[in-house]
Design a protein around this motif. Sequence first.
Motif, PDB file in Angstrom:
ATOM      1  N   THR A  39       0.845  -1.197   0.000  1.00 49.94           N
ATOM      2  CA  THR A  39       0.000   0.000   0.000  1.00 49.94           C
ATOM      3  C   THR A  39       0.882   1.249   0.000  1.00 49.94           C
ATOM      4  N   PRO A  40       0.770   2.089  -1.015  1.00 47.58           N
ATOM      5  CA  PRO A  40       1.583   3.317  -1.035  1.00 47.58           C
ATOM      6  C   PRO A  40       1.222   4.246   0.119  1.00 47.58           C
ATOM      7  N   GLN A  41       2.244   4.816   0.702  1.00 44.85           N
ATOM      8  CA  GLN A  41       2.038   5.784   1.788  1.00 44.85           C
ATOM      9  C   GLN A  41       1.877   7.195   1.186  1.00 44.85           C
ATOM     10  N   PRO A  42       1.260   8.103   1.925  1.00 46.46           N
ATOM     11  CA  PRO A  42       1.146   9.475   1.413  1.00 46.46           C
ATOM     12  C   PRO A  42       2.535  10.047   1.121  1.00 46.46           C
ATOM     13  N   GLY A  43       2.631  10.783   0.035  1.00 51.17           N
ATOM     14  CA  GLY A  43       3.915  11.381  -0.344  1.00 51.17           C
ATOM     15  C   GLY A  43       4.493  10.728  -1.582  1.00 51.17           C
ATOM     16  N   LEU A  44       4.772  11.568  -2.579  1.00 48.40           N
ATOM     17  CA  LEU A  44       5.331  11.064  -3.837  1.00 48.40           C
ATOM     18  C   LEU A  44       6.322  12.114  -4.335  1.00 48.40           C
ATOM     19  N   VAL A  45       7.535  11.674  -4.651  1.00 52.22           N
ATOM     20  CA  VAL A  45       8.562  12.610  -5.111  1.00 52.22           C
ATOM     21  C   VAL A  45       8.921  12.278  -6.560  1.00 52.22           C
ATOM     22  N   GLY A  47      15.742  11.769  -3.743  1.00 53.82           N
ATOM     23  CA  GLY A  47      14.607  12.524  -3.198  1.00 53.82           C
ATOM     24  C   GLY A  47      13.997  11.910  -1.964  1.00 53.82           C
ATOM     25  N   ILE A  48      14.637  10.893  -1.411  1.00 50.04           N
ATOM     26  CA  ILE A  48      14.045  10.212  -0.253  1.00 50.04           C
ATOM     27  C   ILE A  48      13.896  11.164   0.940  1.00 50.04           C
ATOM     28  N   GLU A  49      14.773  12.164   0.980  1.00 54.67           N
ATOM     29  CA  GLU A  49      14.719  13.097   2.110  1.00 54.67           C
ATOM     30  C   GLU A  49      13.415  13.903   2.125  1.00 54.67           C
ATOM     31  N   ASN A  50      12.716  13.914   0.977  1.00 54.87           N
ATOM     32  CA  ASN A  50      11.450  14.659   0.914  1.00 54.87           C
ATOM     33  C   ASN A  50      10.235  13.800   1.290  1.00 54.87           C
ATOM     34  N   LEU A  51      10.471  12.516   1.549  1.00 54.21           N
ATOM     35  CA  LEU A  51       9.351  11.659   1.956  1.00 54.21           C
ATOM     36  C   LEU A  51       9.215  11.697   3.473  1.00 54.21           C
ATOM     37  N   SER A  52       7.971  11.860   3.932  1.00 57.36           N
ATOM     38  CA  SER A  52       7.776  12.005   5.388  1.00 57.36           C
ATOM     39  C   SER A  52       7.794  10.664   6.112  1.00 57.36           C
ATOM     40  N   ALA A  53       7.471   9.575   5.381  1.00 57.97           N
ATOM     41  CA  ALA A  53       7.369   8.278   6.069  1.00 57.97           C
ATOM     42  C   ALA A  53       8.197   7.221   5.357  1.00 57.97           C
ATOM     43  N   ALA A  54       9.444   7.566   5.003  1.00 60.79           N
ATOM     44  CA  ALA A  54      10.272   6.615   4.247  1.00 60.79           C
ATOM     45  C   ALA A  54      10.808   5.508   5.148  1.00 60.79           C
ATOM     46  N   ALA A  55      11.106   4.352   4.542  1.00 60.75           N
ATOM     47  CA  ALA A  55      11.739   3.260   5.286  1.00 60.75           C
ATOM     48  C   ALA A  55      13.183   3.650   5.617  1.00 60.75           C
ATOM     49  N   ASP A  56      13.846   4.231   4.615  1.00 59.03           N
ATOM     50  CA  ASP A  56      15.199   4.756   4.777  1.00 59.03           C
ATOM     51  C   ASP A  56      16.138   3.740   5.455  1.00 59.03           C
ATOM     52  N   ASP A  57      16.179   2.526   4.894  1.00 58.48           N
ATOM     53  CA  ASP A  57      16.971   1.454   5.489  1.00 58.48           C
ATOM     54  C   ASP A  57      18.170   1.058   4.628  1.00 58.48           C
ATOM     55  N   GLY A  58      18.512   1.931   3.654  1.00 63.28           N
ATOM     56  CA  GLY A  58      19.677   1.647   2.819  1.00 63.28           C
ATOM     57  C   GLY A  58      19.382   0.748   1.621  1.00 63.28           C
ATOM     58  N   TRP A  59      18.128   0.443   1.395  1.00 66.66           N
ATOM     59  CA  TRP A  59      17.715  -0.355   0.239  1.00 66.66           C
ATOM     60  C   TRP A  59      16.482   0.285  -0.383  1.00 66.66           C
ATOM     61  N   TYR A  60      16.311   0.058  -1.671  1.00 62.97           N
ATOM     62  CA  TYR A  60      15.039   0.465  -2.284  1.00 62.97           C
ATOM     63  C   TYR A  60      14.702  -0.486  -3.418  1.00 62.97           C
ATOM     64  N   LEU A  61      13.448  -0.493  -3.778  1.00 58.96           N
ATOM     65  CA  LEU A  61      12.981  -1.313  -4.902  1.00 58.96           C
ATOM     66  C   LEU A  61      13.017  -0.470  -6.167  1.00 58.96           C
ATOM     67  N   ARG A  62      13.771  -0.950  -7.143  1.00 56.91           N
ATOM     68  CA  ARG A  62      13.781  -0.250  -8.436  1.00 56.91           C
ATOM     69  C   ARG A  62      12.816  -1.011  -9.346  1.00 56.91           C
ATOM     70  N   THR A  63      11.718  -0.382  -9.682  1.00 53.79           N
ATOM     71  CA  THR A  63      10.654  -1.089 -10.422  1.00 53.79           C
ATOM     72  C   THR A  63      10.349  -0.379 -11.743  1.00 53.79           C
ATOM     73  N   ASP A  64       9.752  -1.140 -12.662  1.00 56.20           N
ATOM     74  CA  ASP A  64       9.418  -0.544 -13.961  1.00 56.20           C
ATOM     75  C   ASP A  64       8.034  -0.965 -14.463  1.00 56.20           C
ATOM     76  N   HIS A  65       7.305  -1.702 -13.641  1.00 56.53           N
ATOM     77  CA  HIS A  65       5.963  -2.154 -14.065  1.00 56.53           C
ATOM     78  C   HIS A  65       5.031  -2.003 -12.870  1.00 56.53           C
ATOM     79  N   MET A  66       3.956  -1.259 -13.071  1.00 51.50           N
ATOM     80  CA  MET A  66       3.031  -1.012 -11.955  1.00 51.50           C
ATOM     81  C   MET A  66       1.605  -1.304 -12.380  1.00 51.50           C
ATOM     82  N   VAL A  67       0.945  -2.136 -11.596  1.00 46.66           N
ATOM     83  CA  VAL A  67      -0.502  -2.320 -11.781  1.00 46.66           C
ATOM     84  C   VAL A  67      -1.192  -2.064 -10.452  1.00 46.66           C
ATOM     85  N   VAL A  68      -2.427  -1.625 -10.553  1.00 46.68           N
ATOM     86  CA  VAL A  68      -3.186  -1.274  -9.350  1.00 46.68           C
ATOM     87  C   VAL A  68      -4.099  -2.441  -8.985  1.00 46.68           C
TER      88      VAL A  68
END
Lengths: 266, 181
Positions: free
Chosen positions: B82-88, B140-161
């Motif tokens: 579930t996406p959290q509020p905030g998108l950079v 831009g992670i510094e602009n997210l208010s509720a980031a995991a900020d654990d030194g990893w991120y998911l790099r994705t290229d396909h999104m479905v809802v």
Amino acid sequence: MADSTTSTGSPGSRILGLTTLLGLAGLLLFAFALTEPDVRLHPTTGEEFGQFDAVRLLYLHVPMAVLTYVAFLTCAVASAGYLLKRGAWWDVTAHASAEVGTVFCGLVLVTGSIWGKPVWNTWWEWGDVRLMTTLVLFLLFTGYLALRRTPAEPQRQARRAAVVALVAVLDIPLINRSVEWWENRTLHQQSTLAELKIEDLTLFTLMLGFVVFGLVFAWLMLHRFRVGWLEQAQADRDMALAIAERHAEMETLDVDAAIGRTGGGK
Amino acid sequence: MGEPVDEESGEAGPLDLTPQASRLRRRAGRPLSTVFLLAVVAAVVFVLLRTLGDASLFFYEVDEAVSARAELGTERFRVVGTPQPGLVESHLDGQAVVVFTLCVADVLADVAHLGDPAELFQPGVPVVLQGSWVSGDPPGIENLSAAADDGWYLRTDHMVVKHDNDYRGDAAELESCGVGS
């Protein structure tokens, strides 16, 4: 089974057809004009979200999916009936419901794809277990119909088709339960009606969709059954005619020569 | 009318009274319907293979993906959350990305998604993404208010809802997860 009828229409079927047409018009009116689009206000961002106008496909896609199940289950019951009773009525019913069900199933795949693009952001998703099991069902019954077209002795063909139908229909519980059994392998939502997450005009229009597509199914079945029955009657008539011609042929022959191969009948 | 003739020997033989379908019709009908039947069988096999092959990608929840990060390595997989509020909006390797945070069972994961998000992308509406784990911080992670900020991120290229099953308009409830849930 000889029947001199040459039309599949009757006063009753015409009334049913007219009611179905009126029902379809009413359904389209409710689905595309009278119901509201799915627009909600986001509690955090305050932005509008939801399925917007794409939600209107709910009123077509879901009833067609349910009628697909009904058609193929009818086919399975009729196939079992044929294997037990060997009556033409069962075979014609099975064939008719398979054809109608395949049409509905194709429409379910098409409307689902059209719905999926704006809502899911994709026309098609390989690996979605409900999509794939539905596609397999469509292909199985397309194969069933192809099997019925292969040249074979009619009773043998009917037996083979009945067995295929009974195997193919096992896919239906997989499709229906897939969203519960493999929740993380499908984009499809879980049941809305079971959890009563639908109300008012939206619920009414969905129910109207079930009734109207039920009428469409009944009308198509009635006519397709009658076509099949007339085909069977014609085939029986042709067979009786062929036998009568052969008997007539025999009477003109020198029977002794024909049996003993000794004569030279002319 | 003459005596019936055995077709193979050419001699006169006993008369077979069994009515038979026309040979011409059999020859014409068999190849087309049989080829069609074979094509249908091939299509079923293709769909099953394709489904089984793709099924391994379908799909981890965010908490599962985080706990299996070491095993997944750089492997490509699908993840739902579930996406959290905030998108950079930012850029990564010269490509436009949107950066946000996914959540399941209060476990967070940051995401840099290449390209535009899906049209119906909204905080609280689950999405399924396809991509792999990358070590480091997304731009831009510094602009997210509720980031995991654990030194990893998911790099994705396909999104479905993955929309919900609620059709009650404003009475419908959103998935709640993470901050503010």
